[in-house]
Write a protein that holds these residues in place. Structure first.
Motif, PDB file in Angstrom:
ATOM      1  N   VAL A  28       0.748  -1.152  -0.007  1.00 11.12           N
ATOM      2  CA  VAL A  28      -0.220  -0.063  -0.090  1.00 11.12           C
ATOM      3  C   VAL A  28       0.950   1.237   0.072  1.00 11.12           C
ATOM      4  O   VAL A  28       0.642   2.262  -0.656  1.00 11.12           O
ATOM      5  N   ASP A  29       1.936   1.260   0.606  1.00  4.72           N
ATOM      6  CA  ASP A  29       2.815   2.402   0.809  1.00  4.72           C
ATOM      7  C   ASP A  29       3.518   2.703  -0.542  1.00  4.72           C
ATOM      8  O   ASP A  29       3.376   3.550  -0.964  1.00  4.72           O
ATOM      9  N   GLU A  30       3.921   1.437  -1.037  1.00  4.95           N
ATOM     10  CA  GLU A  30       4.253   1.688  -2.502  1.00  4.95           C
ATOM     11  C   GLU A  30       3.598   2.219  -3.606  1.00  4.95           C
ATOM     12  O   GLU A  30       3.879   3.145  -4.469  1.00  4.95           O
ATOM     13  N   LEU A  31       2.257   1.664  -3.537  1.00  2.30           N
ATOM     14  CA  LEU A  31       1.313   2.213  -4.393  1.00  2.30           C
ATOM     15  C   LEU A  31       0.783   3.707  -4.264  1.00  2.30           C
ATOM     16  O   LEU A  31       0.752   4.385  -4.990  1.00  2.30           O
ATOM     17  N   GLU A  32       0.975   4.083  -2.747  1.00  2.00           N
ATOM     18  CA  GLU A  32       0.444   5.544  -2.785  1.00  2.00           C
ATOM     19  C   GLU A  32       1.791   6.296  -3.235  1.00  2.00           C
ATOM     20  O   GLU A  32       1.384   7.249  -3.532  1.00  2.00           O
ATOM     21  N   LYS A  33       2.981   6.024  -3.022  1.00  2.70           N
ATOM     22  CA  LYS A  33       4.010   6.754  -3.672  1.00  2.70           C
ATOM     23  C   LYS A  33       3.981   6.768  -5.304  1.00  2.70           C
ATOM     24  O   LYS A  33       4.168   8.151  -5.660  1.00  2.70           O
ATOM     25  N   ARG A  34       3.497   5.603  -5.763  1.00  2.00           N
ATOM     26  CA  ARG A  34       3.523   5.736  -7.091  1.00  2.00           C
ATOM     27  C   ARG A  34       2.206   6.739  -7.759  1.00  2.00           C
ATOM     28  O   ARG A  34       2.330   7.486  -8.739  1.00  2.00           O
ATOM     29  N   VAL A  35       1.118   6.497  -6.946  1.00  2.00           N
ATOM     30  CA  VAL A  35       0.029   7.319  -7.156  1.00  2.00           C
ATOM     31  C   VAL A  35       0.384   8.920  -7.143  1.00  2.00           C
ATOM     32  O   VAL A  35       0.072   9.972  -7.753  1.00  2.00           O
ATOM     33  N   GLY A  36       1.105   9.143  -5.924  1.00  2.00           N
ATOM     34  CA  GLY A  36       1.687  10.486  -5.677  1.00  2.00           C
ATOM     35  C   GLY A  36       2.417  11.009  -6.996  1.00  2.00           C
ATOM     36  O   GLY A  36       2.403  12.241  -7.344  1.00  2.00           O
ATOM     37  N   ARG A  37       3.583  10.241  -7.531  1.00  4.00           N
ATOM     38  CA  ARG A  37       4.309  10.586  -8.372  1.00  4.00           C
ATOM     39  C   ARG A  37       3.256  10.747  -9.708  1.00  4.00           C
ATOM     40  O   ARG A  37       3.479  11.739 -10.615  1.00  4.00           O
ATOM     41  N   VAL A  38       2.426  10.008 -10.040  1.00  4.74           N
ATOM     42  CA  VAL A  38       1.546   9.946 -11.380  1.00  4.74           C
ATOM     43  C   VAL A  38       0.606  11.191 -11.302  1.00  4.74           C
ATOM     44  O   VAL A  38       0.525  12.217 -12.159  1.00  4.74           O
ATOM     45  N   GLU A  39       0.103  11.672 -10.191  1.00 12.68           N
ATOM     46  CA  GLU A  39      -0.610  12.919  -9.929  1.00 12.68           C
ATOM     47  C   GLU A  39       0.277  14.138 -10.086  1.00 12.68           C
ATOM     48  O   GLU A  39      -0.214  15.005 -10.502  1.00 12.68           O
ATOM     49  N   LYS A  40       1.355  14.092  -9.586  1.00  9.82           N
ATOM     50  CA  LYS A  40       2.502  15.299  -9.761  1.00  9.82           C
ATOM     51  C   LYS A  40       2.744  15.682 -11.352  1.00  9.82           C
ATOM     52  O   LYS A  40       2.654  16.667 -12.006  1.00  9.82           O
ATOM     53  N   LYS A  41       2.835  14.394 -12.038  1.00 13.19           N
ATOM     54  CA  LYS A  41       3.246  14.277 -13.541  1.00 13.19           C
ATOM     55  C   LYS A  41       1.781  15.082 -14.398  1.00 13.19           C
ATOM     56  O   LYS A  41       2.082  15.622 -15.143  1.00 13.19           O
ATOM     57  N   VAL A  42       0.798  14.584 -13.727  1.00 15.93           N
ATOM     58  CA  VAL A  42      -0.591  15.003 -14.314  1.00 15.93           C
ATOM     59  C   VAL A  42      -0.843  16.259 -13.863  1.00 15.93           C
ATOM     60  O   VAL A  42      -1.504  17.048 -14.932  1.00 15.93           O
ATOM     61  N   GLY A  43      -0.452  16.872 -12.829  1.00 19.08           N
ATOM     62  CA  GLY A  43      -0.843  18.096 -12.496  1.00 19.08           C
ATOM     63  C   GLY A  43      -1.992  18.160 -11.509  1.00 19.08           C
ATOM     64  O   GLY A  43      -2.504  19.234 -11.311  1.00 19.08           O
ATOM     65  N   ILE A  44      -2.313  17.122 -10.923  1.00 18.28           N
ATOM     66  CA  ILE A  44      -3.461  16.990  -9.947  1.00 18.28           C
ATOM     67  C   ILE A  44      -3.003  17.500  -8.501  1.00 18.28           C
ATOM     68  O   ILE A  44      -3.514  18.183  -8.002  1.00 18.28           O
ATOM     69  N   ALA A  45      -1.859  17.224  -8.052  1.00 19.66           N
ATOM     70  CA  ALA A  45      -1.404  17.423  -7.017  1.00 19.66           C
ATOM     71  C   ALA A  45      -0.459  18.537  -6.645  1.00 19.66           C
ATOM     72  O   ALA A  45       0.052  19.202  -7.608  1.00 19.66           O
TER      73      ALA A  45
END
Length: 76
Positions: free
Chosen positions: A59-76
């Motif tokens: 879960v921690d690994e997936l949360e980090k990956r989602v955080g990186r994807v959100e930064k790339k997309v511009g959501i976060a």
């Protein structure tokens, strides 16, 4: 003289509070069952704890990956 020899013996009333062998055996049987149950729980708990730790890491690994994807997309 004979009466003095019986003065220190227990009366029926004194013996009523003492547990019988049958009662003690029932208690011992119940303790054995509890011991077996606790052993079974310990055996089961080990793999569950390891699985929980592995799931938490995933879960921690997936949360980090989602955080990186959100930064790339511009959501976060």
């Amino acid at each position: 003289m004979v009466k003095r020899g019986f003065d220190d013996t227990a009366s029926k009333r004194d013996l009523e509070g003492m547990a019988t062998k049958q009662q003690l055996q029932l208690v011992a049987d119940n303790l054995d069952l509890m011991k077996a149950d606790i052993h079974d729980m310990k055996i089961t708990l080990g793999p569950l704890v390891r699985q929980s730790i592995a799931t938490e890491r995933r879960v921690d690994e997936l949360e980090k990956r989602v955080g990186r994807v959100e930064k790339k997309v511009g959501i976060a």
